[in-house]
Each structure stands twice: as structure tokens, then as C-alpha cells.
Design a protein around this motif. Structure first.
Motif, PDB file in Angstrom:
ATOM      1  N   CYS A   1       0.854  -1.342   0.143  1.00 11.06           N
ATOM      2  CA  CYS A   1      -0.093  -0.054   0.104  1.00 11.06           C
ATOM      3  C   CYS A   1       0.966   1.258  -0.087  1.00 11.06           C
ATOM      4  O   CYS A   1       0.547   2.151  -0.548  1.00 11.06           O
ATOM      5  N   ALA A   2       1.910   1.119   0.704  1.00 17.10           N
ATOM      6  CA  ALA A   2       2.762   2.249   0.772  1.00 17.10           C
ATOM      7  C   ALA A   2       3.585   2.605  -0.542  1.00 17.10           C
ATOM      8  O   ALA A   2       3.739   3.873  -1.130  1.00 17.10           O
ATOM      9  N   GLU A   3       3.669   1.418  -1.063  1.00 17.60           N
ATOM     10  CA  GLU A   3       4.455   1.684  -2.447  1.00 17.60           C
ATOM     11  C   GLU A   3       3.485   2.238  -3.648  1.00 17.60           C
ATOM     12  O   GLU A   3       3.875   3.316  -4.576  1.00 17.60           O
TER      13      GLU A   3
ATOM     14  N   ALA B   1       3.016   5.826  -3.126  1.00 10.30           N
ATOM     15  CA  ALA B   1       4.201   6.525  -3.378  1.00 10.30           C
ATOM     16  C   ALA B   1       4.249   6.591  -5.218  1.00 10.30           C
ATOM     17  O   ALA B   1       5.318   7.283  -5.606  1.00 10.30           O
ATOM     18  N   GLY B   2       3.303   6.013  -5.990  1.00  8.95           N
ATOM     19  CA  GLY B   2       3.122   6.290  -7.108  1.00  8.95           C
ATOM     20  C   GLY B   2       3.547   5.035  -7.949  1.00  8.95           C
ATOM     21  O   GLY B   2       3.452   5.078  -9.108  1.00  8.95           O
ATOM     22  N   TRP B   3       4.020   3.791  -7.368  1.00 11.95           N
ATOM     23  CA  TRP B   3       4.469   2.570  -7.990  1.00 11.95           C
ATOM     24  C   TRP B   3       3.288   1.673  -8.661  1.00 11.95           C
ATOM     25  O   TRP B   3       2.357   1.601  -7.705  1.00 11.95           O
TER      26      TRP B   3
ATOM     27  N   GLY C   1       7.921  -2.183  -5.885  1.00 12.14           N
ATOM     28  CA  GLY C   1       7.144  -3.482  -5.775  1.00 12.14           C
ATOM     29  C   GLY C   1       6.336  -3.760  -6.981  1.00 12.14           C
ATOM     30  O   GLY C   1       5.394  -4.656  -6.680  1.00 12.14           O
ATOM     31  N   THR C   2       6.410  -3.018  -7.966  1.00  6.96           N
ATOM     32  CA  THR C   2       5.552  -3.340  -9.118  1.00  6.96           C
ATOM     33  C   THR C   2       5.640  -4.752  -9.751  1.00  6.96           C
ATOM     34  O   THR C   2       6.893  -5.117  -9.663  1.00  6.96           O
TER      35      THR C   2
ATOM     36  N   LEU D   1       0.599   7.504 -16.523  1.00  7.49           N
ATOM     37  CA  LEU D   1       1.536   6.439 -16.183  1.00  7.49           C
ATOM     38  C   LEU D   1       2.230   6.402 -15.068  1.00  7.49           C
ATOM     39  O   LEU D   1       2.382   7.688 -14.132  1.00  7.49           O
ATOM     40  N   GLY D   2       2.397   5.300 -14.067  1.00  9.94           N
ATOM     41  CA  GLY D   2       2.952   5.341 -12.978  1.00  9.94           C
ATOM     42  C   GLY D   2       4.487   5.308 -13.025  1.00  9.94           C
ATOM     43  O   GLY D   2       5.145   5.477 -13.933  1.00  9.94           O
ATOM     44  N   ARG D   3       5.005   5.434 -11.786  1.00  9.54           N
ATOM     45  CA  ARG D   3       6.573   5.460 -11.701  1.00  9.54           C
ATOM     46  C   ARG D   3       7.343   4.476 -12.605  1.00  9.54           C
ATOM     47  O   ARG D   3       8.519   4.903 -13.353  1.00  9.54           O
TER      48      ARG D   3
END
Length: 299
Positions: A87-89, A92-94, A124-125, A281-283
Motif C-alpha cells: 500500500c505504501a508503494e 508513492a506512485g508505483w 514493488g511493481t 503512467l505510474g513511476r
């Protein structure tokens, strides 16, 4: 069988008691009162219908059943930590997952290097990277709802943002023992080429404008991917186009020979990277785009 509603609070209490040895120490570690920990563990015993604690001695110990239940409680706590990290990742945008489909003529190494770098940095993607060929790339992009697509054919799908990638060169080659490679003088005419098997990956596409397109209806073997095609060429089964990055080593060694037909022995592919213009788009996706194209995608 009734449901067993073991809570994370109960799992933490059992873990704390096992690690610290006494109710008082466990309560202090958890920031709770002594009686609260006692009550929590009694409710856990009620939930499991097992005697988890041996209270007979000076120091409370876990029973064998308690040790087994502790193993599973710790798995629950580990799952909680993984969920918190995930959830934190995402916050953070991942992105949770990133799906990339690319044409097999494009070298996989640049994609795999950026994925490796992202994983090393702790992203973590979950990455799903797959190869297709020609029109199959766009079909997979739509079918699998992929995020990024590397294609050598112009897509028919509207609403895409596209980025140019470095030119790829393909070479018309045959094994050194092949009759076409052993011919010494002059250029090869179409009639000579048509006497031998032309190897392709799942058939070519007229939009590529390959110089051998007129030969494909005569004597062709369709293969599943470029690895199989290269193996077939090295076996002397036929001749065909290979990406320069797949043929360069064997050309240097003399195992493969560059054929010289009158229509030309090289072909330039102009690959492009695409994503849907209306999707942010994500990170991880942004990093892939920037690494491969040198262009910062829009926010």
C-alpha cells in the motif's frame, strides 16, 4: 465447522508472549495493559478451542499446540507487513502491475535491464513482459490491457502517445553451407531465391515492405519466433531476415553469410513505443519510457 475469526491483535499478543517470555513484558512491548494481553490470549484459545499456554510453572510457556498456532500467527503478521509495504508503494506512485508487450524483432535486453534496475531499487511493481510479432503485438496490447507496447508496425488503435526508438537493422542471411551463400559472383536474382525456402516468423506483413515479400507465396516456412528462425537458418534449412543483434556474432565467425540479392540485403525497422494517451503512467512505466526513448513522458 464454525469459522475461526483469529484477529491480528490476537496474533500479535501470542507472538509478543513467545518473544518476551512474560505477560508483563509482552504487554509492555505491545503498549497495552497486562490484563488486556491476558484477555486477548484467552479469547484466542477460545477461538481455536485449544490450550495454547502452559500456565503451571513459574513462567508461562507455549504448549506444542501453541507453538503450531504461533507459526500461523506469524504468517498472518508477515502478510500484514507485506500488505502495508504494498500500500505504501502504491501511494508513492508505483503501479501494482506493469504489462509490456514488444515485437520480438526488438532486443529484449534494454527492457530487461530497466526492469532489473527498478527491482534493485525496491520497486514493488509486478512486471509482465511478453513478446509477440507484427500485428500480434497490437492484438496482445488490446487483449491483455497492457500498459506499454513496442511495435514495428504503425498501430491502428486510436488515442496512443508514441515515441521513436532507435532504428533496428535486419539482414538477409543464410548458413555458410547453403547454396545461396556459396554463390560467389554477382547479385542474387529473384528466380534464384525462389528455388529455396524463405523462413519467416509467423508470416511477414506487407507494411514492412521487405524486399522478399513477393517470394513469400512460393516457398516459405513460418516459425514461431526468432530463436527458432535463427536455429533453422544455422541448420541450413533455408534463408531469411534476422535482426542484426541476433546475427552479428555468427556473421563475425563466418557461420552466417550476408546474401546479396538485387533488391537489397538489409532492411531498417523503425520501432516505436506506445501507451494510451489518456492514462496517467505510474513511476515504473515512466522510467521505462524515459530509459528507452530518452523522453520524459507527460505527467
Amino acid at each position: 465447522m464454525r469459522a475461526m475469526n483469529v484477529t491480528l491483535e490476537q496474533a500479535r499478543a501470542l507472538d509478543a508472549l513467545a518473544r518476551h517470555g512474560t505477560f508483563a513484558a509482552a504487554a509492555q512491548a505491545l503498549g497495552k495493559g497486562h490484563t488486556a494481553v491476558l484477555y486477548t490470549l484467552r479469547t484466542l484459545e477460545g477461538q481455536t478451542e485449544l490450550e495454547l499456554l502452559d500456565r503451571r510453572g513459574y513462567r508461562t510457556r507455549l504448549t506444542p499446540a501453541g507453538e503450531r498456532v504461533l507459526e500461523h500467527c506469524r504468517k498472518l503478521l508477515a502478510a500484514e507487513r507485506e500488505l502495508e509495504a504494498t500500500c505504501a508503494e502504491i501511494r508513492a506512485g508505483w503501479e501494482p502491475t506493469l504489462r509490456i508487450v514488444f515485437d520480438g524483432v526488438f532486443p529484449a535486453e534494454p527492457l530487461l535491464r530497466v526492469v532489473k534496475a527498478l527491482r534493485a531499487e525496491g520497486a514493488g511493481t509486478r512486471f509482465h513482459v511478453s513478446s509477440e510479432f507484427l500485428a500480434g503485438v497490437e492484438a496482445a496490447f488490446v487483449r491483455d490491457e497492457a500498459d506499454l507496447m513496442v511495435s514495428v508496425l504503425p498501430p491502428s488503435l486510436p488515442g496512443l502517445r508514441s515515441y521513436a526508438l532507435p532504428e533496428l537493422k535486419a539482414l538477409l542471411v543464410a548458413h555458410r553451407s547453403h547454396p545461396l551463400a556459396r554463390r560467389r559472383r554477382g547479385t542474387l536474382q529473384e528466380e534464384e531465391l525462389s528455388e529455396h525456402l524463405l523462413l519467416t516468423v509467423r508470416g511477414s506483413d506487407p507494411r514492412l515492405q521487405l524486399s522478399t515479400v513477393s517470394l513469400e507465396m512460393r516457398s516459405t516456412v513460418h516459425l514461431n519466433d526468432f530463436a527458432a528462425k535463427k536455429a533453422a537458418i544455422l541448420e541450413g534449412l533455408g534463408y531469411g531476415w534476422l535482426p542484426e543483434h541476433l546475427a552479428s556474432r555468427e556473421l563475425r565467425r563466418g557461420e552466417l553469410k550476408l546474401l546479396k540479392p538485387s533488391s537489397g540485403s538489409t532492411h531498417a525497422f523503425l520501432p516505436k513505443l506506445h501507451h494510451r494517451a489518456g492514462v496517467r503512467l505510474g513511476r515504473a512505466a515512466r522510467r521505462v519510457v524515459k530509459t528507452l526513448t530518452g523522453t520524459e513522458p507527460p505527467q
